[in-house]
Design an enzyme around this catalytic site. Structure first.
Site, PDB file in Angstrom:
ATOM      1  N   HIS A   1       0.742  -1.299  -0.253  1.00 49.34           N
ATOM      2  CA  HIS A   1      -0.199   0.475  -0.026  1.00 49.34           C
ATOM      3  C   HIS A   1       0.505   1.344   0.052  1.00 49.34           C
ATOM      4  CE1 HIS A   1      -3.886  -1.998   0.843  1.00 49.34           C
ATOM      5  NE2 HIS A   1      -2.942  -2.424   0.904  1.00 49.34           N
TER       6      HIS A   1
ATOM      7  N   LYS B   1      -9.040  14.066   5.071  1.00 50.68           N
ATOM      8  CA  LYS B   1      -7.430  12.995   5.072  1.00 50.68           C
ATOM      9  C   LYS B   1      -6.510  12.531   6.076  1.00 50.68           C
ATOM     10  CE  LYS B   1      -6.958  14.048   0.662  1.00 50.68           C
ATOM     11  NZ  LYS B   1      -7.122  12.747  -0.498  1.00 50.68           N
ATOM     12  N   ARG B   2      -6.273  11.522   6.203  1.00 52.08           N
ATOM     13  CA  ARG B   2      -5.078  11.718   7.327  1.00 52.08           C
ATOM     14  C   ARG B   2      -4.283  13.699   6.758  1.00 52.08           C
ATOM     15  NH1 ARG B   2      -4.840   8.373  11.526  1.00 52.08           N
ATOM     16  NH2 ARG B   2      -2.686   9.250  12.385  1.00 52.08           N
TER      17      ARG B   2
ATOM     18  N   LYS C   1       0.723  14.326   1.118  1.00 50.90           N
ATOM     19  CA  LYS C   1      -0.953  14.639   0.991  1.00 50.90           C
ATOM     20  C   LYS C   1      -1.539  16.316   0.819  1.00 50.90           C
ATOM     21  CE  LYS C   1      -2.172  10.603   3.384  1.00 50.90           C
ATOM     22  NZ  LYS C   1      -3.358   9.690   2.770  1.00 50.90           N
TER      23      LYS C   1
ATOM     24  N   THR D   1      -8.693   6.641  -2.308  1.00 51.68           N
ATOM     25  CA  THR D   1      -9.840   5.838  -2.307  1.00 51.68           C
ATOM     26  C   THR D   1     -11.289   7.362  -2.058  1.00 51.68           C
ATOM     27  OG1 THR D   1      -9.351   5.394   0.015  1.00 51.68           O
ATOM     28  CG2 THR D   1      -9.424   4.135  -1.903  1.00 51.68           C
TER      29      THR D   1
ATOM     30  N   LYS E   1     -14.891   8.104  -3.598  1.00 51.42           N
ATOM     31  CA  LYS E   1     -15.913   8.419  -3.035  1.00 51.42           C
ATOM     32  C   LYS E   1     -16.990   9.669  -3.724  1.00 51.42           C
ATOM     33  CE  LYS E   1     -13.912   5.876   0.608  1.00 51.42           C
ATOM     34  NZ  LYS E   1     -13.845   6.266   2.076  1.00 51.42           N
TER      35      LYS E   1
HETATM   36  C1  Z2T Z   1      -2.249   3.599   5.011  1.00 49.03           C
HETATM   37  O1  Z2T Z   1      -4.630   4.270   5.359  1.00 49.03           O
HETATM   38  C2  Z2T Z   1      -2.336   3.394   3.242  1.00 49.03           C
HETATM   39  C3  Z2T Z   1      -0.858   2.902   2.947  1.00 49.03           C
HETATM   40  C4  Z2T Z   1      -0.148   2.233   4.310  1.00 49.03           C
HETATM   41  O2  Z2T Z   1       1.348   1.454   3.900  1.00 49.03           O
HETATM   42  C5  Z2T Z   1      -0.802   2.787   5.665  1.00 49.03           C
HETATM   43  C6  Z2T Z   1      -1.682   2.817   5.603  1.00 49.03           C
HETATM   44 CL1  Z2T Z   1      -1.934   3.323   7.158  1.00 49.03          CL
HETATM   45  C7  Z2T Z   1       1.659   0.650   4.994  1.00 49.03           C
HETATM   46  C8  Z2T Z   1      -3.052   3.812   2.168  1.00 49.03           C
HETATM   47  C9  Z2T Z   1      -2.891   4.909   1.166  1.00 49.03           C
HETATM   48  O3  Z2T Z   1      -1.519   5.497   2.148  1.00 49.03           O
HETATM   49  C10 Z2T Z   1      -3.431   4.802  -0.090  1.00 49.03           C
HETATM   50  O4  Z2T Z   1      -3.053   5.443  -0.993  1.00 49.03           O
HETATM   51  C11 Z2T Z   1      -4.613   3.917  -0.252  1.00 49.03           C
HETATM   52  O5  Z2T Z   1      -5.256   4.206  -1.200  1.00 49.03           O
HETATM   53  C12 Z2T Z   1      -4.958   3.308   0.502  1.00 49.03           C
HETATM   54  O6  Z2T Z   1      -3.820   2.778   1.903  1.00 49.03           O
HETATM   55  C13 Z2T Z   1      -5.907   1.818   0.744  1.00 49.03           C
HETATM   56  O7  Z2T Z   1      -5.273   1.162  -0.351  1.00 49.03           O
END
Ligand code: Z2T
Length: 838
Positions: free
Chosen positions: A374, A567-568, A573, A678, A682
């Site tokens: 991810h 978003k976080r 970002k 994601t 939405k």
């Molecule tokens: C996270 O939310 C995502 C990736 C991570 O890598 C860890 C966390 Cl907590 C270890 C996110 C990505 O940043 C995002 O781009 C992606 O859409 C999402 O995972 C689901 O794949």
């Protein structure tokens, strides 16, 4: 199994099989019965909360009947199951979802009306299940919904954290974290005190030769912690299939040891042991895209992997099949590297406990696992120190060494000329201390590795896993672009839009086949449809404006352009780019004459998101947003032309209010850093447009909706490396508009400039790693285009409707179909139509 049931019991069951409610009257009867008896409340103290509880219990009864049938059918069907291992499941609320998935929301609404309650208020009582940080955890939740809705025999496995992601409060413009104790009342879980697994830590390994001369390893001593199963039913949409999410809670093993302590008067220390054991599942680590290498985190990972694997193996053994059949019965998907210890753990079970040969076992292991990556951010890639692993999991470290040895020997044979290759691909990094690279172990122990959007899946092949592509060939690596569940993110969050679409498409089938949305393009010029579509967006904005008023006290005009970034909080970002853009806009407004101001497009800039508690730069950005809001929102020169809002405690249930109310949302990560994103999906599905970089799934969204319907800007991923280099070594000049923004900040316009020194410095003096300055001009120009485009409401509306019609690809159902076909090789199990009615 059937034959073992005694006749009297069978008779009684046949006679008294529980029947779920069907009618409004039956719903009310069940809800009231639960309030009176299950909850021991009554008419005189039946408030919204008690009504929520009674309603949930009535729905839970339905889910459980379907759950029991599903589990029984899956057991008898004897076909392959999927196990989705994720340390995070960001579920949000369950009641509305349950009502809509079983198709009884109308019944409940009528019943609640008759009892004198408003269904929204009742639903609003539920505490979010927030066992996740952000995208990764929410993706797992969407996948559970899709797997159940597609009738795929699947279980989720996770941890039952006592504290989910912290609640965020904003106090004097700063984030304050408050613990999220969410288990006071949780009707959606079933404690299975009879389903437990003893989990071992520490100890030592004794090796010896058995009678046949075979090397045997025994892991002895150390301490035991008990895992207790808690089951959460996952209802599919419009199908009786109800899958299981099994979450493990930790407690002290109730062995002789405790009793000894207890009896010998060490009562207090035995209670202390209990508490120590319980800390394993106490709290979710609140970091998004960051690995901090904490010992307790490694304990969580092993505890959960070992309990889940024990459970999976136990279930497999009941089938009495040969071990070689394991991969045709079991597919295990690793959600990022967090569950990678499951790989050496399965190898340990097969070799040490079941006595298989190493090679036979390893073949089974690699056929069983799939690994989803991810992120490519280096700070997020998990590494565990060898001394820590030696201390906590001595046998697993040996197994990892053996896996590594075999792997490196293979590499050496095949790449004899590349002397550096072995160092580069070794699972063990030769640093001080040595580190175990979990992503490499995950790649080596899985048969497929996937990224989560096309660009990201390409990037992992050319960057972090480049050597592994050379070693295994490209076919081991694949892409599965993320998706979202249209049930929660359209039907539940935006019921009016879902209804409108259903009237045009002749029903709600699109919720299970989102590609049907394409038929909406035929209505793009339909005056009534357009009007209704626009009214829905406006009503959703009015609702959000009310929420903003209630929570921040600021009045915003729903006719303004709503510009949202939720978003976080993370530097990659680039919320800082957004707020600098807002400051730029403010400076422009201040310079304008009144008649110029009249021509401006009024805007509301809405932010929301949590910063990891130790992430100072992210917290500084929150503070800057709040300070800018304080100044701008009370400046009489500005009025409705610009409002800046920071929404506290962004979470799943707030996303359900915010997402349908946006005109433009921001997905503006430095190109190459956001694996997918994601929320971008939405927002577009809910009739909003996006401003974004060529990153993650934005690229595929552009391909689907068309370049005219998205606002792209900024540098491309392929140019990022050179640009970064230029910041450090080249001649490079700060963007002049950004320089003006920095001057304003430094002047103290937004409070104590000292608070923002590091933020400004990271861009001006320390290499601008995320290329804020490089993209600034392109960003503000694109916002000017957006202002112009929004003034032509007719064209804007056409863009929105066209985009919604073209979002079919982004359903998590499509995504799960791809996993099922290309990675899991698993078939749906269509339930016999004897569940509760659907
Ligand atoms: C996270 O939310 C995502 C990736 C991570 O890598 C860890 C966390 Cl907590 C270890 C996110 C990505 O940043 C995002 O781009 C992606 O859409 C999402 O995972 C689901 O794949």
């Amino acid at each position: 199994v059937e034959a073992a049931i005694p006749e009297p019991a069978r008779k009684a069951w046949t006679k008294f099989t529980p029947k779920p409610f069907e009618t409004t009257e039956e719903f009310e009867r069940e809800a009231i019965r639960h309030i009176e008896t299950t909850l021991a409340r009554s008419l005189y103290n039946c408030d919204d909360f008690a009504t929520y509880a009674g309603t949930s219990l009535a729905f839970r009864d339905r889910l459980i009947i379907d759950w029991n049938k599903t589990q029984q059918e899956q057991t008898f069907a004897d076909q392959k199951r999927v196990y989705y291992l994720s340390l995070e499941f960001l579920m949000g609320r369950a009641l509305d979802n349950a009502m809509l998935n079983v198709g009884k929301k109308d019944v409940a609404k009528k019943g609640l009306d008759e009892m004198g309650f408003r269904i929204e208020d009742v639903i609003g009582q539920e505490h979010d299940a927030a066992l996740g940080n952000g995208g990764l955890g929410r993706l797992a939740a969407c996948f559970l919904d899709s797997m159940a809705s597609l009738n795929i025999p699947a279980w989720g496995y996770g941890l039952r954290y006592r504290y989910g992601i912290f609640k965020q409060e904003i106090v004097d413009g700063y984030q304050v974290e408050v613990p999220d104790y969410w288990l006071d009342f949780n009707p959606w879980e079933f404690a299975r005190h009879d389903v437990t697994v003893d989990i071992q830590f520490h100890g030592h390994v004794r090796k010896y030769q058995d009678d046949s001369g075979k090397q045997v390893a025994v892991w002895e001593g150390g301490e035991i912690v008990q895992a207790v199963a808690y089951d959460v039913p996952i209802p599919g949409h419009n199908t009786p299939t109800t899958n299981n999410l099994r979450l493990w809670g930790s407690k002290a093993a109730s062995g002789e040891f405790d009793f000894q302590k207890f009896n010998s008067g060490e009562y207090e220390s035995s209670v202390a042991d209990q508490q120590k054991a319980e800390t394993i599942s106490a709290v979710l680590y609140p970091n998004d895209n960051l690995d901090r290498g904490k010992e307790l985190r490694l304990k969580q990972q092993y505890f959960w992997c070992a309990a889940s694997l024990y459970d999976i193996v136990r279930r497999f053994k009941k089938t009495k099949r040969a071990w070689k059949d394991f991969p045709s019965q079991v597919a295990i998907q690793l959600n990022d590297t967090h569950p990678t210890l499951a790989i050496p753990e399965l190898q340990r079970i097969l070799v040490d406990i079941e006595g298989l040969d190493w090679d036979e076992a390893w073949n089974i292991v690699t056929q069983t696992f799939g690994y989803t990556n991810h992120t490519v951010l280096p700070e997020a890639l998990e590494k565990w120190s060898v001394p820590l692993m030696q201390y906590l999991l001595p046998r697993h470290l040996q197994i990892i060494y053996d896996i590594n040895l075999q792997f490196l020997q293979y590499v050496e044979r095949n790449f004899p000329k590349d002397r550096d290759m072995l160092r580069r691909v070794s699972i063990v990094e030769e640093s001080q201390p040595q580190m175990v690279r979990m992503a490499y172990l995950a790649v080596i122990g899985s048969h497929k590795v996937n990224g989560v959007a096309e660009l990201h899946s390409d990037l992992i092949k050319t960057t972090i896993f480049k050597d592994f592509v050379a070693i295994y060939g490209p076919d081991k690596f694949t892409n599965v672009t993320n998706g979202i569940t249209p049930r929660r993110w359209l039907h539940q969050a935006n019921p009016r839009l879902s209804e409108l679409i259903a009237t045009k498409l002749g029903g709600h089938e699109f919720l299970k086949d989102l590609t049907l949305l394409h038929k909406l393009e035929a209505y793009v010029d339909d005056a009534d449809f357009r009007k209704e579509f626009q009214e829905i967006k406006y009503a959703n904005k009015v609702r959000l404006a009310k929420h903003i008023k209630n929570t921040t006290g600021v009045s915003v005009n729903p006719s303004s352009l709503f510009d949202v970034q939720v978003k976080r909080m993370h530097e990659y970002k680039r919320q800082q780019l957004n707020i600098f853009g807002v400051i730029h806009r403010y400076l422009q407004i201040k310079k304008m004459k009144p008649e110029e101001r009249k021509k401006l497009q009024p805007r509301v800039s809405i932010f929301g998101g949590k910063a990891a508690p130790g992430y100072w730069m992210a917290k500084t950005v929150i503070h800057l947003i709040c300070e800018v809001g304080r100044v701008v929102n009370s400046d009489p020169d500005v009025g409705d032309l610009l409002k800046v809002i920071f929404l506290e405690d962004y979470n799943v249930s707030k996303a359900e209010i915010i997402t349908p109310a946006s005109d433009i949302s921001e997905h503006i990560s430095t190109a190459g850093t956001e694996a997918s994103g994601t929320s971008n999906m939405k927002f577009v599905l809910n009739g909003g447009l996006i401003i974004g970089t060529c990153d993650g799934a934005n690229i595929e969204i552009t391909r689907e909706v068309g370049e005219n319907n998205i606002f792209l800007f900024g540098n491309l991923a392929e140019d990022v490396e050179d640009l970064r280099h230029a910041h450090v070594y080249g001649s490079y000049k700060l963007d002049p508009d950004l320089a003006a923004v920095f001057d304003a900040i430094k002047s103290g316009m937004f409070g104590d400039a000292g608070a923002f020194g590091h933020l400004v410095g990271s861009i001006m003096d320390h290499g601008d790693y995320y290329l804020v300055s490089d993209d600034f001009n392109s960003y503000i120009k694109t916002h000017e285009l957006i202002d112009e485009a929004y003034k032509n409401q007719d064209e804007w509306l056409t863009k929105c409707i066209t985009s919604v019609a073209r979002m079919g690809f982004f359903s998590s159902d499509r995504c799960i179909d791809e996993y099922a076909e290309a990675i899991w090789n698993v078939e749906p199990l269509v339930p016999k139509q004897n569940g509760t009615e659907h």
